[in-house]
Design a protein around this motif. Sequence first.
Motif, short mmCIF file in Angstrom:
data_model
loop_
_atom_site.label_atom_id
_atom_site.label_comp_id
_atom_site.label_asym_id
_atom_site.label_seq_id
_atom_site.Cartn_x
_atom_site.Cartn_y
_atom_site.Cartn_z
N VAL A 86 0.84 -1.21 0.00
CA VAL A 86 0.00 0.00 0.00
C VAL A 86 0.87 1.25 0.00
O VAL A 86 0.59 2.23 -0.71
CB VAL A 86 -0.96 0.00 1.21
CG1 VAL A 86 -1.69 1.33 1.32
CG2 VAL A 86 -1.97 -1.13 1.07
N THR A 87 1.96 1.23 0.77
CA THR A 87 2.84 2.41 0.84
C THR A 87 3.52 2.68 -0.49
O THR A 87 3.47 3.80 -1.03
CB THR A 87 3.90 2.22 1.94
OG1 THR A 87 3.25 2.02 3.20
CG2 THR A 87 4.81 3.43 2.04
N ALA A 92 3.53 5.60 -5.68
CA ALA A 92 3.70 5.52 -7.13
C ALA A 92 2.47 6.06 -7.87
O ALA A 92 2.60 6.82 -8.85
CB ALA A 92 3.96 4.07 -7.54
N VAL A 93 1.26 5.70 -7.41
CA VAL A 93 0.04 6.18 -8.04
C VAL A 93 -0.08 7.70 -7.89
O VAL A 93 -0.46 8.42 -8.84
CB VAL A 93 -1.19 5.48 -7.42
CG1 VAL A 93 -2.49 6.15 -7.88
CG2 VAL A 93 -1.22 4.01 -7.80
N PHE A 94 0.28 8.23 -6.73
CA PHE A 94 0.21 9.68 -6.51
C PHE A 94 1.21 10.41 -7.41
O PHE A 94 0.90 11.50 -7.92
CB PHE A 94 0.48 10.00 -5.04
CG PHE A 94 0.30 11.45 -4.71
CD1 PHE A 94 -0.95 12.07 -4.88
CD2 PHE A 94 1.36 12.21 -4.24
CE1 PHE A 94 -1.12 13.42 -4.58
CE2 PHE A 94 1.19 13.56 -3.93
CZ PHE A 94 -0.05 14.16 -4.10
N CYS A 95 2.38 9.83 -7.61
CA CYS A 95 3.36 10.44 -8.53
C CYS A 95 2.80 10.48 -9.96
O CYS A 95 3.01 11.46 -10.69
CB CYS A 95 4.67 9.66 -8.49
SG CYS A 95 5.60 9.86 -6.96
N LEU A 96 2.12 9.42 -10.37
CA LEU A 96 1.49 9.41 -11.69
C LEU A 96 0.40 10.48 -11.79
O LEU A 96 0.20 11.08 -12.86
CB LEU A 96 0.91 8.03 -11.99
CG LEU A 96 1.92 6.91 -12.23
CD1 LEU A 96 1.21 5.56 -12.33
CD2 LEU A 96 2.73 7.16 -13.50
N LEU A 278 -0.98 -0.85 -14.29
CA LEU A 278 -1.24 -1.55 -13.03
C LEU A 278 -0.65 -2.96 -13.04
O LEU A 278 -0.15 -3.45 -12.03
CB LEU A 278 -2.74 -1.62 -12.76
CG LEU A 278 -3.49 -0.29 -12.59
CD1 LEU A 278 -4.95 -0.55 -12.24
CD2 LEU A 278 -2.83 0.58 -11.53
N VAL A 279 -0.73 -3.62 -14.20
CA VAL A 279 -0.20 -4.98 -14.31
C VAL A 279 1.31 -4.99 -14.06
O VAL A 279 1.86 -5.96 -13.51
CB VAL A 279 -0.54 -5.58 -15.69
CG1 VAL A 279 0.20 -6.90 -15.91
CG2 VAL A 279 -2.05 -5.79 -15.82
N ILE A 280 1.98 -3.91 -14.44
CA ILE A 280 3.43 -3.83 -14.25
C ILE A 280 3.81 -3.95 -12.78
O ILE A 280 4.91 -4.38 -12.43
CB ILE A 280 3.97 -2.52 -14.85
CG1 ILE A 280 3.81 -2.53 -16.38
CG2 ILE A 280 5.43 -2.29 -14.48
CD1 ILE A 280 4.15 -1.21 -17.04
N ALA A 281 2.88 -3.58 -11.89
CA ALA A 281 3.17 -3.63 -10.44
C ALA A 281 3.13 -5.04 -9.88
O ALA A 281 3.62 -5.27 -8.76
CB ALA A 281 2.16 -2.75 -9.69
#
Length: 533
Positions: A86-87, A92-96, A278-281
Motif C-alpha cells: 500500500v505504501t 507511485a500512483v500519486f506520482c502518476l 497496473l499490471v506492471i506492479a
Amino acid sequence: MDPLMIVVAFLLGFLVRQVGLPPLVGYLAAGFVLNWLGFAGGETLHVFADLGVTLLLFSIGLKLDIKSLIRPEIWGGASIHALLTVTVLGVAVFCLSLAGVPFFSELDLPKSFLIAFALSFSSTVFAVKILEEKGEMGALHGRVAIGILIMQDIFAVLFLTFSLGKIPSIWALAVPVALLGLRPLLFTMMDRSGHGELLLLFGLFVALAVGAAGFELVGLKGDLGALIVGILLAKHEKSSELAKTLMGFKDLLLVGFFLTIGLSGVPTIAAIGVAAILVIAVPFKTTLFFMLLTRFKLRSRSSLLGSLSLANYSEFGLIVAAVGTAKGWLEPDWLVIIALALAVTFVIASPLNTMADMLYVKYREKLKKFETDTRHPDDQPIRPKGVSVAILGMGRLGTKAYDFMYEKYGDEVLGVDFGKDKVLEHRVAGRRVIHGDPTDPDFWKRIERQDIPAQIIMLTMPKHQANLSAARHLRGLGYEGCLAAVAHFDDQVEELRKSGVDAAFNFYNQAGLGFAEHAWSFLERSRQEELQG
C-alpha cells in the motif's frame, strides 16, 4: 443464463485446456468475448458468482487449521506485505497523478492509497483453483498462501465494515457463543446426512443459511460467516467428504464469477493503457512475497510456489473499487480498469503456476541464494534409514497399502504425507510416517541416495497430477526401482505409464476386482461348509 454464455464459456475453457492452461483462463476470455458481443451479466449471473465465492470460502474453512493463522509467516507475511504494498504503490500512483497521466490525474493522496489498497490483495478464487488442480492445498506453500489470503480477506472485511458505515448489530457479540452452541447440533446433522445429495444440501444449508445469511442478519459480512462456519466444522471426520461433495457444484458456480469479470465493462484504449500500468506492479508484489517468505525461513522452492499462486490482483480489489465508486471517491472507470488488470494478471499467472516447478529447477541455484541459514520446521532435511518400501500419500488407500506392506517388510516401510496432522495421527497409531511433499523437486534430493527405497515406491496421493509429478521427478533423478501408482481413469493410467510408472492401477477397476474376489471366496467357503456339514 443465456445458453450462448454456456456455449462460449465451454468452448473457450475447452480450447485453453488443450494447450495446457487452466480452464479459468478460457472463462475469463469468454467474459470479454460476450462483452464484445454486447451481452450484459444480468442478475442471475451475479447471483451465481456470489454463491460460488461464498461456497469457496466455506470450502477453505473446512480444510483450515485455525492455528495456522498465528504462524509468523502467515500473519507477519500478510501484514508486512500489505503495509509495504500500500505504501509503495500509493506513492507511485500519486506520482502518476502529479505527472498528469490520464485517469491518475484526478486522484489526490487519499484516493491514491485507496487504489493501492485495492491492488494489495491477491485472488482467493484463483489460488484455490490452481492449488486444487495441482493437488497442493496441503503442501507447505499451499497452506501458507491460503493463510495469507485469509488474512487479506479479514483486512478486506474490516475495510468494508468501516467504509460502508455498517455498524454490526449488538447481537453480533453473541455470534461466537451461538456458533459454539450450535456446533454439537451441526455435527449430529452432518453425521446423519449420509453420503449423497442430502450431504450436499447440508453443506449449502450451513454455508448459505447459517453462515452467510446468519452473519448478514447481525450486520457482519456474509462471506466471512461462510468461512467461519466452515472452520467450525473442519474437525469433523466428514469435513473432507463434504468439501469433495461441494467441489463440482462450487466450481460450476465459480464459472459465473470469472464471466462477470470480463462482463464488468467495455474498456477504452486509455483504460487499457492504465490497466497495463497496473499490471506492471504485479512483479513487485510477487517479488515482495518471495523475499518475505524466505525471511520467514521457508526454502526458495516453497517461497517461489507460494508467491506465484499470489501473483495476481483480487476480486476483493473489485469490491474495494465498487465501494469507492459508490461513495464517490473514485470515477466508475476505475472499476473497469481494475477488472481488466485483474483479468490480465489471471491470464499471466496461470501458465506461470503451471510451469512453477520447471522455473524452480531452471533457476534453483540463483533462488537458493535468498534462503536463510536456518530452516522452517516444515522444511527440514529428511533422513530416513533402512527403507525398502515407500508409500507416498497416507490417505485411506495409502494407509491400507502401508499396513499390507508392513506385514511383508516390517519396519522397512515408510509413509510420506504433506499433512502435518495426518502424519501425527499415523505416528500415534504406530506407523513410520514422515512429513514431506513428494511433488517437490528437492524432496528426494534432501534424502541421502542410499536411503531412497531400493525396491518399490507406491504413489497413492489423491490427485493424479501429484502422482504424475512425483513419478517424473523420481525417474528424472535416476531412480531405477519399481514405481506403482493409482489412477481414477484409463487415460490417467496411460499417462502414468508414459511417465515411467511400472504398475499403474485404475482404482475403480481394481476395487471392483477385489470386491468380486472377496465375494467369490466367501461363496466358495460357504459351499465347502455345506459339503462338510
